[in-house]
Write a protein that holds these residues in place. Structure first.
Motif, short mmCIF file in Angstrom:
data_model
loop_
_atom_site.label_atom_id
_atom_site.label_comp_id
_atom_site.label_asym_id
_atom_site.label_seq_id
_atom_site.Cartn_x
_atom_site.Cartn_y
_atom_site.Cartn_z
N ASP A 51 41.54 -33.25 28.69
CA ASP A 51 41.12 -32.36 27.62
C ASP A 51 39.68 -32.70 27.23
O ASP A 51 39.32 -33.86 27.07
N LEU A 52 38.86 -31.65 27.09
CA LEU A 52 37.44 -31.83 26.80
C LEU A 52 37.14 -31.21 25.44
O LEU A 52 36.94 -30.01 25.31
N CYS A 53 37.17 -32.06 24.42
CA CYS A 53 36.91 -31.57 23.07
C CYS A 53 36.39 -32.73 22.23
O CYS A 53 36.34 -33.87 22.69
N PHE A 54 36.00 -32.43 20.99
CA PHE A 54 35.44 -33.46 20.12
C PHE A 54 36.26 -33.71 18.86
O PHE A 54 36.00 -34.67 18.15
N CYS A 55 37.23 -32.84 18.57
CA CYS A 55 37.90 -32.97 17.28
C CYS A 55 38.56 -34.33 17.10
O CYS A 55 38.62 -34.86 15.99
N GLU A 56 39.05 -34.94 18.21
CA GLU A 56 39.67 -36.26 18.10
C GLU A 56 38.63 -37.37 17.97
O GLU A 56 38.97 -38.49 17.56
N TYR A 57 37.38 -37.09 18.34
CA TYR A 57 36.34 -38.12 18.42
C TYR A 57 35.39 -38.11 17.23
O TYR A 57 34.62 -39.05 17.04
N THR A 58 35.41 -37.05 16.42
CA THR A 58 34.45 -36.93 15.33
C THR A 58 35.06 -37.28 13.98
O THR A 58 36.25 -37.06 13.75
N ASP A 59 34.23 -37.80 13.09
CA ASP A 59 34.72 -38.14 11.76
C ASP A 59 34.92 -36.90 10.89
O ASP A 59 35.59 -36.98 9.85
N HIS A 60 34.36 -35.76 11.32
CA HIS A 60 34.54 -34.52 10.55
C HIS A 60 35.66 -33.65 11.10
O HIS A 60 36.08 -32.68 10.46
N GLY A 61 36.17 -33.96 12.30
CA GLY A 61 37.32 -33.25 12.84
C GLY A 61 37.04 -31.89 13.44
O GLY A 61 37.98 -31.18 13.81
N HIS A 62 35.76 -31.53 13.56
CA HIS A 62 35.43 -30.25 14.19
C HIS A 62 35.18 -30.45 15.68
O HIS A 62 35.01 -31.58 16.16
N CYS A 63 35.13 -29.34 16.41
CA CYS A 63 35.12 -29.39 17.87
C CYS A 63 33.72 -29.47 18.47
O CYS A 63 33.51 -29.05 19.62
N GLY A 64 32.76 -30.00 17.73
CA GLY A 64 31.42 -30.11 18.26
C GLY A 64 30.46 -30.72 17.26
O GLY A 64 30.86 -31.23 16.21
N ILE A 65 29.18 -30.65 17.58
CA ILE A 65 28.13 -31.13 16.69
C ILE A 65 27.98 -30.17 15.53
O ILE A 65 27.85 -28.96 15.73
N VAL A 66 28.00 -30.68 14.32
CA VAL A 66 27.96 -29.83 13.13
C VAL A 66 26.52 -29.57 12.68
O VAL A 66 25.71 -30.50 12.59
N ASP A 67 26.21 -28.31 12.45
CA ASP A 67 24.96 -27.92 11.80
C ASP A 67 25.19 -28.09 10.30
O ASP A 67 25.92 -27.32 9.67
N THR A 68 24.58 -29.11 9.72
CA THR A 68 24.85 -29.44 8.32
C THR A 68 24.33 -28.38 7.36
O THR A 68 24.86 -28.24 6.25
N THR A 69 23.33 -27.63 7.79
CA THR A 69 22.80 -26.58 6.92
C THR A 69 23.78 -25.42 6.82
O THR A 69 24.09 -24.94 5.72
N LEU A 70 24.29 -25.00 7.96
CA LEU A 70 25.24 -23.87 7.98
C LEU A 70 26.68 -24.31 7.78
O LEU A 70 27.56 -23.48 7.58
N GLN A 71 26.92 -25.62 7.86
CA GLN A 71 28.28 -26.16 7.73
C GLN A 71 29.24 -25.54 8.74
O GLN A 71 30.36 -25.17 8.43
N THR A 72 28.76 -25.45 9.97
CA THR A 72 29.60 -24.99 11.07
C THR A 72 29.12 -25.67 12.35
O THR A 72 28.11 -26.38 12.35
N VAL A 73 29.83 -25.47 13.44
CA VAL A 73 29.48 -26.13 14.70
C VAL A 73 28.25 -25.49 15.32
O VAL A 73 28.12 -24.27 15.38
N ASP A 74 27.33 -26.34 15.78
CA ASP A 74 26.14 -25.90 16.50
C ASP A 74 26.54 -25.69 17.96
O ASP A 74 26.76 -26.65 18.70
N ASN A 75 26.66 -24.44 18.37
CA ASN A 75 27.17 -24.10 19.69
C ASN A 75 26.36 -24.75 20.80
O ASN A 75 26.89 -25.44 21.68
N ASP A 76 25.03 -24.56 20.80
CA ASP A 76 24.20 -25.00 21.92
C ASP A 76 24.11 -26.52 22.01
O ASP A 76 24.10 -27.09 23.11
N ALA A 77 24.03 -27.19 20.85
CA ALA A 77 23.99 -28.66 20.87
C ALA A 77 25.30 -29.22 21.42
O ALA A 77 25.32 -30.22 22.15
N THR A 78 26.39 -28.55 21.12
CA THR A 78 27.70 -29.00 21.60
C THR A 78 27.84 -28.84 23.10
O THR A 78 28.45 -29.66 23.78
N LEU A 79 27.25 -27.77 23.65
CA LEU A 79 27.35 -27.53 25.10
C LEU A 79 26.81 -28.71 25.90
O LEU A 79 27.41 -29.10 26.91
N GLU A 80 25.68 -29.26 25.49
CA GLU A 80 25.09 -30.36 26.23
C GLU A 80 26.00 -31.58 26.23
O GLU A 80 26.15 -32.27 27.25
#
Length: 327
Positions: free
Chosen positions: A115-144
């Motif tokens: 399984d390739l995801c981040f929710c188990e690995y992050t302290d915020h529980g979301h599936c990628g790198i969080v854009d703190t300004t928008l308070q949502t996942v940064d799609n392109d940063a997560t892809l890398e």
């Protein structure tokens, strides 16, 4: 009386001859959850007979699975260290990478889907790198990060990569990273149509991945949107996915059928934690014939068009099929 019994037996044989949908344990994948440490096997209260296990117990489980005829697992990791970017997912000494190597050394015939995801690995529980300004996942940063994580897992011996973040462009990015790293032969089983579902509740107990803020509706599918759900899977096929997936399964069999009629790729479903927990609760309450309902549910998945079933019931199915093949 003898003639009547003979006629009944003949009817049963004929029913078997014309049966359209059959269960085969080779179509099942069994999820496993590995945690750091040794001698650890924690049962999940909301999911009876499902455990968080240290690597030594995972190896024992693989031995049992092989005896049951189950040679496919889906491996999740629950690291001890979590941070905002899920850094342990990128380490070749991470819990999943080390466990893959251990399984391959002892049970080389086991096919490991990582399984390739981040929710188990992050302290915020979301599936990628969080854009703190928008308070949502940064799609392109997560892809890398996904691309890098896929290479780490393949270097460790993963047979299939299963990205589950629902990021736009994830399959194309991962395929590019894998090809450049010499893993063009590794298939991608994409969580191509993954809904923002309430059926995931018990899984978050297992994976310890409940979001610390908000929800995942900005990147997972709206359960109300049929056409968009189909489009998501077709887009992943265009990007290079080798296997498509619908998750959850039970409330979305119309979507399974819709996608099945639009693609020739293998199609998987994930019989998720909430679906499993509901049947187990009904079994414990003695309100259903558990075994019959479980089998009917699995047949429904196959009949809708699923080629592959990822299910916590897989061991029970294996035991049932073995018992009935001998009777």
């Amino acid at each position: 009386m003898f003639r009547r019994l003979r006629r009944l037996r003949l009817k049963e044989n004929l029913r078997e001859l014309v049966k359209e949908t059959r269960l085969d344990i080779r179509d099942f994948i069994y999820p496993l959850f590995v945690i750091p440490g040794k001698g650890i096997k924690n049962e999940i209260p909301s999911m009876p007979q499902v455990y968080q296990m240290s690597c030594d117990y995972i190896l024992q489980e693989c031995q049992e699975l092989q005896k049951l005829g189950i040679y496919h697992i889906l491996l999740f990791g629950i690291p001890s260290h979590k941070d905002s970017c899920g850094s342990e997912a990128l380490s070749d000494q991470g819990i999943v990478a080390k466990t893959i190597r251990a399984i391959k050394a002892q049970y080389p015939k086991i096919t490991i889907t990582a399984d390739l995801c981040f929710c188990e690995y992050t302290d915020h529980g979301h599936c990628g790198i969080v854009d703190t300004t928008l308070q949502t996942v940064d799609n392109d940063a997560t892809l890398e990060i996904l691309g890098q994580q896929a290479v780490v897992l393949c270097n460790s011996g993963a047979d299939i990569i299963a990205p589950s973040t629902m990021m736009d462009g994830m399959v194309l990015t991962i395929r590019t990273y894998l090809d450049k790293a010499g893993f063009s032969h590794i298939p991608i089983m994409s969580y191509s149509t993954k809904f923002a579902s309430a059926y995931y509740g018990p899984f978050r107990d297992v994976a310890q991945s409940t979001p610390s803020f908000g929800d995942r509706k900005s990147y997972q599918e709206d359960p109300c949107n049929r056409r968009e759900a189909i489009l998501e899977s077709l887009n992943d096929e265009i990007e290079g996915a080798d296997i498509l997936m619908v998750k959850p399964a039970l409330a979305y069999l119309d979507i399974v059928r819709d996608i099945r009629e639009r693609t020739l790729l293998p199609l998987a479903i994930y019989n998720v934690s909430g679906e499993y927990a509901l049947l187990k609760a009904a079994q414990n309450a003695h309100v259903i014939d558990y075994e019959k309902v479980m089998l009917e549910t699995m047949i429904g998945f196959k009949r809708a068009g699923a080629d592959i079933i990822i299910s916590y019931h897989a061991k029970e199915i294996a035991k049932y099929l073995s018992k009935n093949s001998k009777s």
